[in-house]
Design a protein around this motif. Structure first.
Motif, PDB file in Angstrom:
ATOM      1  N   ASP A 173     -14.237 -37.417  27.015  1.00 13.50           N
ATOM      2  CA  ASP A 173     -13.672 -36.608  28.096  1.00 13.50           C
ATOM      3  C   ASP A 173     -13.973 -35.177  27.681  1.00 13.50           C
ATOM      4  O   ASP A 173     -13.281 -34.597  26.830  1.00 13.50           O
ATOM      5  CB  ASP A 173     -12.159 -36.880  28.204  1.00 13.50           C
ATOM      6  CG  ASP A 173     -11.551 -36.168  29.393  1.00 13.50           C
ATOM      7  OD1 ASP A 173     -12.278 -35.437  30.085  1.00 13.50           O
ATOM      8  OD2 ASP A 173     -10.335 -36.339  29.625  1.00 13.50           O
ATOM      9  N   TYR A 174     -15.056 -34.602  28.249  1.00 11.09           N
ATOM     10  CA  TYR A 174     -15.640 -33.377  27.691  1.00 11.09           C
ATOM     11  C   TYR A 174     -14.786 -32.126  27.955  1.00 11.09           C
ATOM     12  O   TYR A 174     -14.847 -31.167  27.200  1.00 11.09           O
ATOM     13  CB  TYR A 174     -17.050 -33.182  28.281  1.00 11.09           C
ATOM     14  CG  TYR A 174     -17.926 -32.336  27.408  1.00 11.09           C
ATOM     15  CD1 TYR A 174     -18.750 -32.913  26.442  1.00 11.09           C
ATOM     16  CD2 TYR A 174     -17.919 -30.956  27.525  1.00 11.09           C
ATOM     17  CE1 TYR A 174     -19.539 -32.128  25.614  1.00 11.09           C
ATOM     18  CE2 TYR A 174     -18.704 -30.168  26.703  1.00 11.09           C
ATOM     19  CZ  TYR A 174     -19.511 -30.761  25.750  1.00 11.09           C
ATOM     20  OH  TYR A 174     -20.288 -29.989  24.929  1.00 11.09           O
ATOM     21  N   CYS A 175     -14.037 -32.125  29.042  1.00  9.99           N
ATOM     22  CA  CYS A 175     -13.158 -30.981  29.375  1.00  9.99           C
ATOM     23  C   CYS A 175     -11.760 -31.555  29.555  1.00  9.99           C
ATOM     24  O   CYS A 175     -11.232 -31.608  30.669  1.00  9.99           O
ATOM     25  CB  CYS A 175     -13.622 -30.302  30.657  1.00  9.99           C
ATOM     26  SG  CYS A 175     -15.314 -29.711  30.619  1.00  9.99           S
ATOM     27  N   ALA A 176     -11.156 -31.991  28.477  1.00 11.91           N
ATOM     28  CA  ALA A 176      -9.931 -32.803  28.576  1.00 11.91           C
ATOM     29  C   ALA A 176      -8.707 -31.989  28.966  1.00 11.91           C
ATOM     30  O   ALA A 176      -7.752 -32.528  29.527  1.00 11.91           O
ATOM     31  CB  ALA A 176      -9.682 -33.526  27.258  1.00 11.91           C
TER      32      ALA A 176
ATOM     33  N   GLY B 181      -5.078 -33.158  29.266  1.00  6.55           N
ATOM     34  CA  GLY B 181      -5.173 -34.601  29.050  1.00  6.55           C
ATOM     35  C   GLY B 181      -4.869 -35.503  30.234  1.00  6.55           C
ATOM     36  O   GLY B 181      -4.779 -36.721  30.054  1.00  6.55           O
ATOM     37  N   GLY B 182      -4.741 -34.949  31.443  1.00  8.79           N
ATOM     38  CA  GLY B 182      -4.381 -35.777  32.608  1.00  8.79           C
ATOM     39  C   GLY B 182      -5.294 -36.987  32.773  1.00  8.79           C
ATOM     40  O   GLY B 182      -4.828 -38.108  32.957  1.00  8.79           O
ATOM     41  N   LYS B 183      -6.599 -36.738  32.702  1.00  8.05           N
ATOM     42  CA  LYS B 183      -7.541 -37.852  32.932  1.00  8.05           C
ATOM     43  C   LYS B 183      -7.754 -38.660  31.656  1.00  8.05           C
ATOM     44  O   LYS B 183      -7.968 -39.877  31.719  1.00  8.05           O
ATOM     45  CB  LYS B 183      -8.863 -37.315  33.485  1.00  8.05           C
ATOM     46  CG  LYS B 183      -8.624 -36.620  34.806  1.00  8.05           C
ATOM     47  CD  LYS B 183      -9.828 -36.085  35.450  1.00  8.05           C
ATOM     48  CE  LYS B 183      -9.450 -35.321  36.714  1.00  8.05           C
ATOM     49  NZ  LYS B 183      -8.644 -34.087  36.471  1.00  8.05           N
TER      50      LYS B 183
ATOM     51  N   ASP C 229     -12.164 -30.059  24.237  1.00  8.57           N
ATOM     52  CA  ASP C 229     -11.906 -28.877  25.063  1.00  8.57           C
ATOM     53  C   ASP C 229     -12.131 -27.646  24.196  1.00  8.57           C
ATOM     54  O   ASP C 229     -11.967 -27.708  22.969  1.00  8.57           O
ATOM     55  CB  ASP C 229     -10.478 -28.857  25.630  1.00  8.57           C
ATOM     56  CG  ASP C 229     -10.394 -28.031  26.916  1.00  8.57           C
ATOM     57  OD1 ASP C 229     -10.333 -28.621  28.015  1.00  8.57           O
ATOM     58  OD2 ASP C 229     -10.422 -26.777  26.826  1.00  8.57           O
ATOM     59  N   VAL C 230     -12.513 -26.543  24.833  1.00  7.66           N
ATOM     60  CA  VAL C 230     -12.664 -25.295  24.070  1.00  7.66           C
ATOM     61  C   VAL C 230     -11.310 -24.619  23.871  1.00  7.66           C
ATOM     62  O   VAL C 230     -11.195 -23.700  23.075  1.00  7.66           O
ATOM     63  CB  VAL C 230     -13.621 -24.298  24.781  1.00  7.66           C
ATOM     64  CG1 VAL C 230     -15.047 -24.799  24.753  1.00  7.66           C
ATOM     65  CG2 VAL C 230     -13.175 -24.009  26.207  1.00  7.66           C
ATOM     66  N   SER C 231     -10.299 -25.062  24.604  1.00  8.07           N
ATOM     67  CA  SER C 231      -8.999 -24.395  24.522  1.00  8.07           C
ATOM     68  C   SER C 231      -8.035 -25.186  23.641  1.00  8.07           C
ATOM     69  O   SER C 231      -7.571 -26.272  24.013  1.00  8.07           O
ATOM     70  CB  SER C 231      -8.421 -24.243  25.940  1.00  8.07           C
ATOM     71  OG  SER C 231      -7.047 -23.947  25.862  1.00  8.07           O
TER      72      SER C 231
HETATM   73  C1  LIG Z   1     -10.366 -28.730  35.232  1.00  8.52           C
HETATM   74  S1  LIG Z   1      -9.813 -28.362  33.644  1.00  8.52           S
HETATM   75  C2  LIG Z   1      -9.596 -29.933  32.912  1.00  8.52           C
HETATM   76  C3  LIG Z   1      -8.375 -30.683  33.367  1.00  8.52           C
HETATM   77  C4  LIG Z   1      -8.172 -31.990  32.634  1.00  8.52           C
HETATM   78  N1  LIG Z   1      -9.346 -32.818  32.595  1.00  8.52           N
HETATM   79  C5  LIG Z   1      -7.020 -32.798  33.228  1.00  8.52           C
HETATM   80  O1  LIG Z   1      -7.267 -33.791  33.938  1.00  8.52           O
HETATM   81  O2  LIG Z   1      -5.864 -32.433  32.973  1.00  8.52           O
HETATM   82  C6  LIG Z   1     -11.253 -27.768  32.859  1.00  8.52           C
HETATM   83  C7  LIG Z   1     -11.155 -27.615  31.359  1.00  8.52           C
HETATM   84  O3  LIG Z   1     -12.440 -27.221  30.870  1.00  8.52           O
HETATM   85  C8  LIG Z   1     -12.230 -26.496  29.693  1.00  8.52           C
HETATM   86  N2  LIG Z   1     -13.494 -25.802  29.345  1.00  8.52           N
HETATM   87  C9  LIG Z   1     -13.939 -24.596  29.736  1.00  8.52           C
HETATM   88  N3  LIG Z   1     -15.147 -24.342  29.180  1.00  8.52           N
HETATM   89  C10 LIG Z   1     -15.478 -25.431  28.441  1.00  8.52           C
HETATM   90  C11 LIG Z   1     -16.606 -25.784  27.625  1.00  8.52           C
HETATM   91  N4  LIG Z   1     -17.625 -24.954  27.480  1.00  8.52           N
HETATM   92  N5  LIG Z   1     -16.600 -26.977  27.008  1.00  8.52           N
HETATM   93  C12 LIG Z   1     -15.542 -27.837  27.152  1.00  8.52           C
HETATM   94  N6  LIG Z   1     -14.448 -27.552  27.909  1.00  8.52           N
HETATM   95  C13 LIG Z   1     -14.420 -26.364  28.549  1.00  8.52           C
HETATM   96  C14 LIG Z   1     -11.053 -25.609  30.026  1.00  8.52           C
HETATM   97  O4  LIG Z   1     -10.402 -25.157  28.861  1.00  8.52           O
HETATM   98  C15 LIG Z   1     -10.183 -26.548  30.876  1.00  8.52           C
HETATM   99  O5  LIG Z   1      -9.200 -27.156  30.092  1.00  8.52           O
END
Ligand SMILES: C[S@@+](CC[C@H](N)C(=O)[O-])C[C@H]1O[C@@H](n2cnc3c(N)ncnc32)[C@H](O)[C@@H]1O
Length: 409
Positions: free
Chosen positions: A216-219, A222-224, A242-244
């Motif tokens: 899960d590349y942008c977790a 953690g919802g998904k 996640d980067v955050s």
């Molecule tokens: C739409 S949100 C994700 C929500 C999450 N998947 C959920 O279902 O709760 C997008 C996420 O992408 C992360 N993000 C931004 N740039 C990124 C990168 N270069 N690589 C990975 N994650 C990144 C952000 O920190 C943010 O948490």
């Protein structure tokens, strides 16, 4: 507080929560009414600003009166107004919204109005995005069955939120109003989570199998990830990238409550992270829930339409393309990449996928609507993309595409 929200320095729900904490003696009902009134002003801000040009006194008071008119009974509201304000409110109420220019009626900035022009059934979409949303829950398959949880919710105080099974997701329950579910024992025990039905459906597109390696590349929080882990029945390995660090930290108590033991949270560096490089060509499935404008979630986050600008959108589109490229490198031959946003804008969605496919011919586009229908029996969409909309499906606006890397052979 409305003045602070309208400065757009912080997200509206953050300003509201801070304000609520600084008014500890305020009752639950008053809190709910204040929150509803503020959100109503954010939804209809452009229209209300136009209305507020007539009338007398500070315009912030007129905006607040219009917001409160959406939550208070007429006598309750009018008891706090003087004669001039009452006459002004009567005049405003007599204006037919259909007589207003489209962007004023829909309350969106002109730049956004232009970008939404070509969307099919645009008017019904914008109307639905300007309504409050119900609250969707997801039952944690590791700790319960939907029918049992539904039966429990229909007994006791939660019954007044009219719990109903969601129409498409087999794990969803829809509640009306804004119940504070994080104090409910079944939430504390990890049996339920908050997740919009559209988000549940797009997670199902990943269709992970037991024992696989999934990213899960942008977790984020953690919802998904939580649904992915449950669909894997807590087997295999599920990386939550996640980067955050702050967002992943918010995910950790949720992971702990869920009872899942297959999740590996990793804070990655944007660009070339060594841990990402080590997973090159290894993952069976990768989900990219990309950072986006969030315009599909205007029902819950109406301030987003005022906080985005063409420049911030252009930067997001570039970030999405960069993330997609890095995430794609992790997909094994024959593996799948799911690209998703909670946006309704073609440049963040279809155009992003088309540009990726043009540069990466080793990937092909699968029919997302068929894959979604495997899990969500009542959902009939026409492919190849998943497009969920509040006016058509009662969910937030979501987009997803399923891409498959060709087999090495
Ligand atoms: C739409 S949100 C994700 C929500 C999450 N998947 C959920 O279902 O709760 C997008 C996420 O992408 C992360 N993000 C931004 N740039 C990124 C990168 N270069 N690589 C990975 N994650 C990144 C952000 O920190 C943010 O948490």
């Amino acid at each position: 507080m409305l003045g602070e929200v309208l400065q757009w320095e912080h997200a509206a729900d953050a300003v509201l929560s801070r304000w609520m904490r600084s008014h500890p003696k305020m009752g639950m009902r008053d809190r709910a009414e204040v929150a509803e009134a503020v959100f109503d002003v954010l939804r209809h801000l452009r229209r209300y600003r136009q209305f507020a040009e007539s009338g007398t006194g500070p315009s912030s008071r007129r905006l607040a009166v219009l917001g409160l008119a959406s939550v208070l009974s007429r006598p309750a509201l009018e008891s706090g107004l003087d004669d001039t304000e009452r006459a002004w409110l009567d005049h405003v109420r007599s204006i037919d919204p259909a007589s207003l220019p489209r962007a004023v009626r829909d309350s969106i900035p002109d730049w956004l109005d232009r970008r939404l022009e070509a969307l099919p059934e645009r008017d019904s979409l914008m109307q639905a995005l300007n309504q409050p949303a119900p609250l969707d829950l997801r039952v944690n398959l590791m700790k319960g069955e939907r029918d049992d949880i539904l039966a429990q919710l229909r007994e006791g105080p939660s019954a007044r939120h009219d719990p109903q099974p969601t129409p498409y997701s087999p794990w969803g329950i829809r509640l009306q109003g804004r119940p504070a579910i994080n104090r409910w024992p079944m939430f504390e025990k990890g049996q339920i989570e908050v997740q919009d039905e559209g988000s549940q459906i797009l997670t199902a597109l990943v269709a992970p199998r037991r024992g696989e390696m999934i990213i899960d590349y942008c977790a984020g929080a953690g919802g998904k990830t939580l649904l992915l882990g449950a669909l894997m029945r807590s087997t295999g390995r599920l990386y939550a990238f996640d980067v955050s660090a702050a967002r992943l930290a918010r995910a950790k108590p949720r992971f702990a409550r869920s009872g899942l033991s297959n999740i590996v949270p990793v804070v990655i560096a944007p660009g070339g992270d060594t841990r990402v490089k080590r997973l090159r060509g290894k993952a069976h499935r990768v989900l990219v829930d990309a950072p986006c404008s969030g315009l599909g979630t205007l029902r819950r986050n109406p301030d987003l339409k005022w906080r985005q600008h063409p420049d911030s959108l252009a930067a997001l589109v570039q970030t999405q393309a960069d993330i997609l490229k890095q995430a794609a490198s992790c997909v094994a031959p024959g593996g799948r990449l799911v690209y998703a946003t909670c946006s309704i804008l073609p440049e963040e969605n279809e155009k992003q996928v088309e540009a990726f496919l043009a540069e990466n011919p080793e990937f092909t586009l699968l029919d997302a609507s068929k894959i979604a229908a495997d899990r969500c029996k009542n959902l009939t969409l026409s492919g190849p993309y998943l497009r969920m909309r509040p006016d058509l499906h009662g969910t937030d606006g979501f987009f997803a595409a399923v891409l498959e890397r060709k087999d090495a052979a």
